[in-house]
Design a protein around this motif. Sequence first.
Motif, PDB file in Angstrom:
ATOM      1  N   GLU A 156       0.826  -1.196   0.000  1.00 59.45           N
ATOM      2  CA  GLU A 156       0.000   0.000   0.000  1.00 59.45           C
ATOM      3  C   GLU A 156       0.868   1.256   0.000  1.00 59.45           C
ATOM      4  N   GLY A 157       0.482   2.183  -0.838  1.00 61.90           N
ATOM      5  CA  GLY A 157       1.228   3.424  -0.942  1.00 61.90           C
ATOM      6  C   GLY A 157       2.148   3.487  -2.147  1.00 61.90           C
ATOM      7  N   TRP A 158       2.306   2.375  -2.859  1.00 58.86           N
ATOM      8  CA  TRP A 158       3.194   2.338  -4.030  1.00 58.86           C
ATOM      9  C   TRP A 158       2.411   1.883  -5.259  1.00 58.86           C
ATOM     10  N   THR A 159       2.706   2.516  -6.380  1.00 57.11           N
ATOM     11  CA  THR A 159       2.053   2.162  -7.642  1.00 57.11           C
ATOM     12  C   THR A 159       3.074   2.181  -8.766  1.00 57.11           C
ATOM     13  N   SER A 160       3.093   1.133  -9.559  1.00 61.04           N
ATOM     14  CA  SER A 160       3.960   1.071 -10.734  1.00 61.04           C
ATOM     15  C   SER A 160       3.092   0.907 -11.970  1.00 61.04           C
ATOM     16  N   GLN A 161       3.315   1.775 -12.951  1.00 59.70           N
ATOM     17  CA  GLN A 161       2.552   1.727 -14.195  1.00 59.70           C
ATOM     18  C   GLN A 161       3.513   1.848 -15.375  1.00 59.70           C
ATOM     19  N   SER A 162       3.210   1.139 -16.451  1.00 57.65           N
ATOM     20  CA  SER A 162       4.052   1.202 -17.638  1.00 57.65           C
ATOM     21  C   SER A 162       3.192   1.113 -18.887  1.00 57.65           C
ATOM     22  N   ALA A 334       4.660  15.955 -19.302  1.00 62.47           N
ATOM     23  CA  ALA A 334       4.413  15.009 -18.213  1.00 62.47           C
ATOM     24  C   ALA A 334       3.969  15.719 -16.944  1.00 62.47           C
ATOM     25  N   ALA A 335       4.464  16.938 -16.727  1.00 61.65           N
ATOM     26  CA  ALA A 335       4.017  17.707 -15.564  1.00 61.65           C
ATOM     27  C   ALA A 335       2.530  18.030 -15.678  1.00 61.65           C
ATOM     28  N   ALA A 336       2.101  18.384 -16.882  1.00 60.29           N
ATOM     29  CA  ALA A 336       0.678  18.662 -17.079  1.00 60.29           C
ATOM     30  C   ALA A 336      -0.166  17.403 -16.905  1.00 60.29           C
ATOM     31  N   VAL A 337       0.371  16.258 -17.344  1.00 64.35           N
ATOM     32  CA  VAL A 337      -0.376  15.004 -17.234  1.00 64.35           C
ATOM     33  C   VAL A 337      -0.560  14.594 -15.787  1.00 64.35           C
ATOM     34  N   VAL A 338       0.528  14.596 -14.999  1.00 63.81           N
ATOM     35  CA  VAL A 338       0.440  14.112 -13.617  1.00 63.81           C
ATOM     36  C   VAL A 338      -0.183  15.133 -12.678  1.00 63.81           C
ATOM     37  N   SER A 339      -0.398  16.345 -13.159  1.00 59.42           N
ATOM     38  CA  SER A 339      -1.088  17.318 -12.312  1.00 59.42           C
ATOM     39  C   SER A 339      -2.519  16.877 -12.030  1.00 59.42           C
ATOM     40  N   HIS A 340      -3.038  15.971 -12.869  1.00 54.62           N
ATOM     41  CA  HIS A 340      -4.376  15.419 -12.669  1.00 54.62           C
ATOM     42  C   HIS A 340      -4.323  14.038 -12.006  1.00 54.62           C
ATOM     43  N   GLY A 341      -3.124  13.638 -11.563  1.00 53.96           N
ATOM     44  CA  GLY A 341      -2.969  12.338 -10.919  1.00 53.96           C
ATOM     45  C   GLY A 341      -2.113  11.402 -11.753  1.00 53.96           C
ATOM     46  N   ALA A 345      -0.992   7.513 -16.275  1.00 56.98           N
ATOM     47  CA  ALA A 345      -0.103   8.568 -16.775  1.00 56.98           C
ATOM     48  C   ALA A 345       0.801   8.093 -17.916  1.00 56.98           C
ATOM     49  N   PRO A 346       1.430   6.894 -17.843  1.00 54.77           N
ATOM     50  CA  PRO A 346       2.270   6.461 -18.971  1.00 54.77           C
ATOM     51  C   PRO A 346       1.519   6.392 -20.295  1.00 54.77           C
ATOM     52  N   ARG A 347       0.298   5.879 -20.276  1.00 59.22           N
ATOM     53  CA  ARG A 347      -0.483   5.797 -21.515  1.00 59.22           C
ATOM     54  C   ARG A 347      -0.830   7.189 -22.032  1.00 59.22           C
ATOM     55  N   ARG A 348      -1.169   8.081 -21.115  1.00 55.80           N
ATOM     56  CA  ARG A 348      -1.523   9.438 -21.546  1.00 55.80           C
ATOM     57  C   ARG A 348      -0.313  10.165 -22.110  1.00 55.80           C
ATOM     58  N   ASP A 357       8.030   6.359 -35.365  1.00 57.72           N
ATOM     59  CA  ASP A 357       9.016   5.594 -36.123  1.00 57.72           C
ATOM     60  C   ASP A 357      10.030   4.891 -35.235  1.00 57.72           C
ATOM     61  N   ASP A 358       9.793   4.844 -33.930  1.00 63.99           N
ATOM     62  CA  ASP A 358      10.680   4.139 -33.018  1.00 63.99           C
ATOM     63  C   ASP A 358       9.854   3.545 -31.882  1.00 63.99           C
ATOM     64  N   ASP A 359      10.414   2.515 -31.249  1.00 66.92           N
ATOM     65  CA  ASP A 359       9.739   1.920 -30.101  1.00 66.92           C
ATOM     66  C   ASP A 359       9.698   2.922 -28.955  1.00 66.92           C
ATOM     67  N   ARG A 360       8.587   2.903 -28.207  1.00 63.46           N
ATOM     68  CA  ARG A 360       8.413   3.867 -27.118  1.00 63.46           C
ATOM     69  C   ARG A 360       7.944   3.149 -25.857  1.00 63.46           C
ATOM     70  N   ALA A 361       8.497   3.558 -24.722  1.00 63.79           N
ATOM     71  CA  ALA A 361       8.095   2.957 -23.449  1.00 63.79           C
ATOM     72  C   ALA A 361       8.224   3.999 -22.344  1.00 63.79           C
ATOM     73  N   VAL A 362       7.280   3.971 -21.417  1.00 61.83           N
ATOM     74  CA  VAL A 362       7.292   4.863 -20.257  1.00 61.83           C
ATOM     75  C   VAL A 362       6.951   4.035 -19.021  1.00 61.83           C
TER      76      VAL A 362
END
Length: 390
Positions: A156-162, A334-341, A345-348, A357-362
């Motif tokens: 609890e208290g930790w979240t990992s998203q990719s 990314a600052a604008a994205v996470v300002s809403h939580g 966030a990675p998908r947004r 034209d290249d592989d992308r990951a967040v």
Amino acid sequence: MRGFRRTLPTAARYVDDRIVRWRTGTSEGQVVVVSALIIMSALIMLASLVSYNTFPAATFVIPMLLGTMALRYKPLLALVLFIVVATATTVTHETINSGMTTGRVSTLIVMAIVAVIVLFESSRHRSGLPGPLGEAMLVELKDRLQAQGVVPPLPEGWTSQSAMLSAGGAKFAGDFLVANLSDDETRLEMVLVDVCGKGVAAGTQSLQFAGALGGLIGALPPLGLFSAGNDFLIRQDWDEGFATAVHVLVDLTTGDYSIINAGHPPALRWNAERQVWDIDGARGTALGIMKRPDFHQTTGRLEDGEALMFYTDGVVESRTQDFTAGIEWLRTEAAAVVSHGFDQAPRRILKLVSSGDDDRAVLILSRSAVRSPLVAETESSASHPNLSLP
């Protein structure tokens, strides 16, 4: 009726067993399939002898195409030879009855061309399996290796998203993630890797490297893990045998973390107080370039409301945007994205990347405040004035 009810489950089990044997590529499964297709071809031949106009020679294309999808080369060769004989038989019979026409000649030529193409394509399957089975095996391997990159549920208290997208939308990419959570759930270790290349071209290399790192993560210290990964890439005979990677090790009880960077874009840390993404200072040499790469480690502590973000160069670099400008763009967006939580966030963030034209990951690891049971009960009592603590 009782005999039928007993026979039906037995027949169903038999068919299911043969399907399983076919999917695993066994010789017995191949014999069953080629036998069924030869029987189908024989029935088509009989029907064509009775009514050629209803079942012309072109009808034999159906079992031939089914054989292409379901058979190995040798069983397919046997099927094609049978179909060639069956086609010649029906055409000869019809020619004797009504004479040779240009349509029948063209049908024979087309069938011969299709047979050659089918056999040539089957002979090129290096896996020794039919196309769908070979593809299924490769996809299953990919899914199993990618399962190593699925971060287990965190305390609890930790979240990992990719979120990951490959170049051109292919299912195989050069970006991958491996992760490990300690048995006591106090230490989280993750590695985000970008193998040189794009899309399918880097897919097979990333599968190999993911298997190697996935088997070592958690068993070696961070620097030892990167050294082993570097040795692995050097031993490979790849035209472009290098990869960038970033490693993070987090103490989930205190929030302390360490980052090691091997030629990867710098990690970003969300500063909850100033509402900005700060650039982490960890730098290092990409893996697979030299025998003794140079790695620098940074350390820090994540407080409540803060986060770490890792990404690949496809997110920040394109033909129209250089690396430095891309990082500044990512910090702003990314600052604008996470300002809403941090949720999704990675998908947004990936949706904002214009270049494909290249592989992308967040990857984003965030920490939120954990309320104690007493605080939660107090807040619940305050929201209900008629209730009081005992």
